[in-house]
Design a protein around this motif. Sequence first.
Motif, short mmCIF file in Angstrom:
data_model
loop_
_atom_site.label_atom_id
_atom_site.label_comp_id
_atom_site.label_asym_id
_atom_site.label_seq_id
_atom_site.Cartn_x
_atom_site.Cartn_y
_atom_site.Cartn_z
N ALA A 315 0.83 -1.20 0.00
CA ALA A 315 0.00 0.00 0.00
C ALA A 315 0.87 1.26 0.00
O ALA A 315 0.57 2.24 -0.70
N LYS A 316 1.96 1.25 0.75
CA LYS A 316 2.86 2.41 0.76
C LYS A 316 3.56 2.58 -0.59
O LYS A 316 3.73 3.70 -1.08
N LEU A 317 3.97 1.47 -1.17
CA LEU A 317 4.59 1.52 -2.49
C LEU A 317 3.64 2.13 -3.51
O LEU A 317 4.01 3.04 -4.27
N MET A 318 2.41 1.63 -3.52
CA MET A 318 1.44 2.10 -4.50
C MET A 318 1.00 3.54 -4.23
O MET A 318 0.70 4.29 -5.15
N ARG A 319 0.97 3.92 -2.98
CA ARG A 319 0.61 5.30 -2.66
C ARG A 319 1.67 6.27 -3.19
O ARG A 319 1.33 7.33 -3.74
N ALA A 320 2.93 5.91 -3.04
CA ALA A 320 4.01 6.77 -3.53
C ALA A 320 3.93 6.96 -5.03
O ALA A 320 4.30 8.01 -5.56
N VAL A 321 3.39 5.95 -5.72
CA VAL A 321 3.29 5.99 -7.18
C VAL A 321 1.99 6.63 -7.65
O VAL A 321 1.97 7.44 -8.58
N ALA A 322 0.87 6.25 -7.01
CA ALA A 322 -0.45 6.58 -7.56
C ALA A 322 -1.15 7.76 -6.89
O ALA A 322 -2.14 8.27 -7.43
N GLU A 323 -0.67 8.23 -5.74
CA GLU A 323 -1.39 9.28 -5.03
C GLU A 323 -1.62 10.54 -5.88
O GLU A 323 -2.74 11.08 -5.87
N PRO A 324 -0.63 11.05 -6.61
CA PRO A 324 -0.90 12.25 -7.40
C PRO A 324 -2.04 12.06 -8.41
O PRO A 324 -2.85 12.98 -8.61
#
Length: 368
Positions: A315-324
């Motif tokens: 979830a942290k990995l994907m947040r760093a990528v997809a949050e913007p």
Amino acid sequence: MKVVQVLHMNGGVGETSYANNSLLQKKVITLTKPITVSAMTDLYYTLSPAKICIADLGCSSGPNTLFVVSELIKTVVRLHKNLGQLTASPEFLVFLNDLPGNDFNTIFKSLLPNFQENLRQELGRGFGPCFVTAAPGSFYGRLFPSQSLHFVHSSYSLQWLSRVPEGLEENKGNIYMASTSPPNVLKAYFNQFQIDFSYFLKCRGEELMTGGRMVLTFLGRKSDDPSSKEGCYIWELMASALNDMVTEGLIEEEKMNSFNIPQYTPSPTEVKSEVERDGSFIIDQLEVSTIKWNVYENETCYSSEVTKDGGYNVAKLMRAVAEPLLASHFGKLIIDEVFCRYREIVADRMAKERTEFFNVVVSMTKRA
């Protein structure tokens, strides 16, 4: 969605930053290092240039940004010494490319000084001058003068498309290709990949000199089925979290149905086909590798709590990528809740299934 404006990793050095959540990308770079080093070795023995121009496309910002460049420079200096050369190694000119929204400030303030000093200490007097500059802009277009580059590298960037494909109105309930996506959605994604990658190859074919090398690593798939779990599952699980919030009235259904990820995870067959159709490059190597979603699992330098909680890590990995992307479309207020739910869904799936990312790596030489 204007991809050029919103597609970037989370900047800075905070808890949700890409800089602190990019171990997976580093492991992929390490996994493909033998291919990259081999390509640079062949380049140096073949061309013996007095100056080497390297472009890293989609460099992002964080500890991985200068990792590949460092290995390439070390490779050249070692080869130079092994040939018995008494003079300093070739000069190096490094271009770091990403979209304008990338956190270039962190690179040049925090990373670059240590990078150059570490190279000087490790390589000693044999290390020639190294000049590093930023080259902001989309790699789906020309970035450099004709025949000015010796080596191009890109890792985990080319799966991102220049735009969201057109004709995705029937992809309701999904945010990417999925097992429930109709055939026209899969075709729209593939068509956009063809358009983008073919233009990428055309531009790099003009910018690389004859005999130059290019090594590209895609987040991809092994299967010929574009909707297989190999490339789509990570986004299907995020769609599940978003759909739950739609059901509960936390997200508007119209907002959900109009959101699609601008990405395509190609197969090696699709990559090979586009390279051969372009005709500017000879394929030297084309491989597929895998890496577990939870890359912390076997890392002894992290606490057992961190290494075991795969859902939290992914979830942290994907947040760093997809949050913007998510924040641009849905607003910032839902972000914490989305990734809290996503963490639980991912953890459940990881406990019951084998979960891996697939990497497609291609090494090429520019034709005469």
